[in-house]
Write an enzyme that holds these catalytic residues in place. Structure first.
Site, mmCIF file in Angstrom:
data_model
loop_
_atom_site.group_PDB
_atom_site.id
_atom_site.type_symbol
_atom_site.label_atom_id
_atom_site.label_comp_id
_atom_site.label_asym_id
_atom_site.label_seq_id
_atom_site.Cartn_x
_atom_site.Cartn_y
_atom_site.Cartn_z
ATOM 1 N N CYS A 105 0.864 -1.175 0.000
ATOM 2 C CA CYS A 105 0.000 0.000 0.000
ATOM 3 C C CYS A 105 0.906 1.231 0.000
ATOM 4 C CB CYS A 105 -0.886 -0.028 1.247
ATOM 5 S SG CYS A 105 -1.925 1.428 1.393
ATOM 6 N N CYS A 112 -2.347 14.999 3.297
ATOM 7 C CA CYS A 112 -3.512 14.949 2.405
ATOM 8 C C CYS A 112 -4.320 16.235 2.573
ATOM 9 C CB CYS A 112 -4.379 13.734 2.745
ATOM 10 S SG CYS A 112 -5.794 13.532 1.636
ATOM 11 N N CYS A 119 -10.455 10.061 9.116
ATOM 12 C CA CYS A 119 -9.119 9.635 8.682
ATOM 13 C C CYS A 119 -8.050 10.483 9.355
ATOM 14 C CB CYS A 119 -8.992 9.758 7.172
ATOM 15 S SG CYS A 119 -7.364 9.290 6.561
ATOM 16 N N CYS A 343 -5.935 1.247 7.244
ATOM 17 C CA CYS A 343 -6.561 2.339 6.498
ATOM 18 C C CYS A 343 -6.895 3.489 7.431
ATOM 19 C CB CYS A 343 -7.875 1.895 5.874
ATOM 20 S SG CYS A 343 -7.718 0.640 4.646
#
Ligand code: SAH
Length: 357
Positions: A105, A112, A119, A343
């Site tokens: 990954c 971001c 997240c 994740c």
């Protein structure tokens, strides 16, 4: 000046560079093989090049720009690499061994810019886009660590662009990296082995539909209506569900009959996981005549995110409702939670509780 990163050069780029430096073009293929197939990390190791040429190359360019700062090994075998770029930006990569293949990954950005509330990466903000070379290097570092430098991976390698960042806000460098990695004289990871996940940059989904050699697509949905999605994923205000799902339909129309793309749905306790919301989601997808499958991802909690994962029973009930309405749904098993590698947990943090290698 940023270094000239040779991991981001195609064979043709390298052949041009060699000629610019007064060497025959075939030197380009030699350099490409050294970096991408033998996965060397320094010019000294490319002993099939004249020493004097290596010295000149080293003045102009770099092979290894990412430095491993720390690495963590999960009890489930997942490895997380926390690296730094030449300008000290964090880059995270996760190696996930599975029975018959490995998955790596990779990150497309440092930090971001999207502000998804569930997240952890969002909390970094965007530091910068990664270059094609920095994307390719992540794979080289992970493979070298898992198997040894230059050792051919014994199993197939799948790639997922699901690390830090929004890949479709760094589209050109991402696609260049994917092209370089597909070269049979290099890593030879073909686009069919690559899945890229987007929070829903609709114009890029349409663009991807026109590219012949493209990776698989995953779209993070995580809400069945605009009101909730605006709240959880503010990018939805720019490309709301109707627009996003229209783009998805255009993408689906470009697929072969047996191909599917995927929706991802993070399951947040009491927020987006009710039976009613499952019905809404199924109706939404059916109304757009989408045959995509849905991956349900139990939320990976991380301080200070204000969410809890849905219970397994809740996830199962949600899945069953989707299936009963003809929407194929799967539950994704979390990997590497204990080392903040799952994740939504990548935020350049150290994870003291887990074994540091
Ligand atoms: N920006 C892209 C790429 C990141 S992929 C995207 O949004 O798709 C990361 C995946 O993990 C996305 O599907 C995202 O919805 C999911 N995710 C983010 N935070 C999570 C969390 N805390 N728990 C579980 N999944 C999460």
């Amino acid at each position: 000046m940023p270094p000239v990163e040779l991991a981001g050069f195609t064979k043709a780029d390298l052949s041009e560079l060699a000629q610019e430096l007064g060497e025959p073009g075939y030197r380009g293929a030699q350099i490409f093989g050294a970096i991408q197939r033998r996965r060397v990390r320094s010019f000294e190791e490319i002993t099939d090049l004249p020493k004097e040429f290596r010295a000149r190359l080293a003045e102009r360019a770099a092979i290894a720009t990412l430095k491993i700062e720390s690495q963590y090994l999960s009890t489930d075998g997942t490895r997380r690499y926390l690296m730094k770029t030449h300008d000290n930006r964090p880059v995270e990569t996760v190696f996930i061994p599975e029975e018959h293949r490995d998955t790596i990954c990779f990150s497309s950005q440092s930090g971001c810019p999207l502000q998804c509330t569930f997240c952890l990466t969002a909390q970094l903000g965007l530091l910068r886009n990664l270059t094609a070379g920095e994307i390719v290097e992540q794979i080289i570092v992970a493979l070298n660590d898992a198997y040894g430098e230059g050792v051919k991976p014994p199993r197939g390698t799948n790639l997922v662009g699901m690390g830090a960042g929004e890949p479709f806000l760094n589209f050109d460098e991402l696609m260049k990296a994917i092209r370089i990695m597909s070269d049979p004289d290099g890593l030879h990871i073909v686009p069919n082995r690559v899945t890229v996940s987007t929070a829903g940059i609709a114009p890029r989904i349409r663009e991807l539909a026109t590219i012949p050699d493209r990776p698989h697509l995953a779209i993070s949905l995580s809400a069945p209506d605009d009101r909730l999605r605006n709240e959880l994923m503010p990018i939805n205000k720019k490309w709301p569900l109707e627009e996003l799902l229209d783009a998805c339909k255009a993408f689906e129309n470009s697929l072969k009959p047996d191909e599917r793309f995927t929706f991802e749905y993070v399951m947040l306790k009491d927020i987006n996981d009710s039976d009613e919301q499952a019905r809404q989601l199924a109706n939404l997808l059916n109304r757009h005549a989408l045959r995509a499958k849905v991956n349900l991802i139990p939320h990976n909690p991380a301080e200070p995110l204000p969410y809890q994962p849905s219970s397994l029973a809740r996830v199962e009930s949600f899945r069953r409702i989707l299936e009963s309405k003809g929407v194929h749904a799967y539950v994704r098993k979390p990997r590497g939670r204990d080392i903040l590698a799952a994740c939504g947990q990548l935020a350049a943090r150290s994870s003291p509780a887990a074994a540091t290698v």
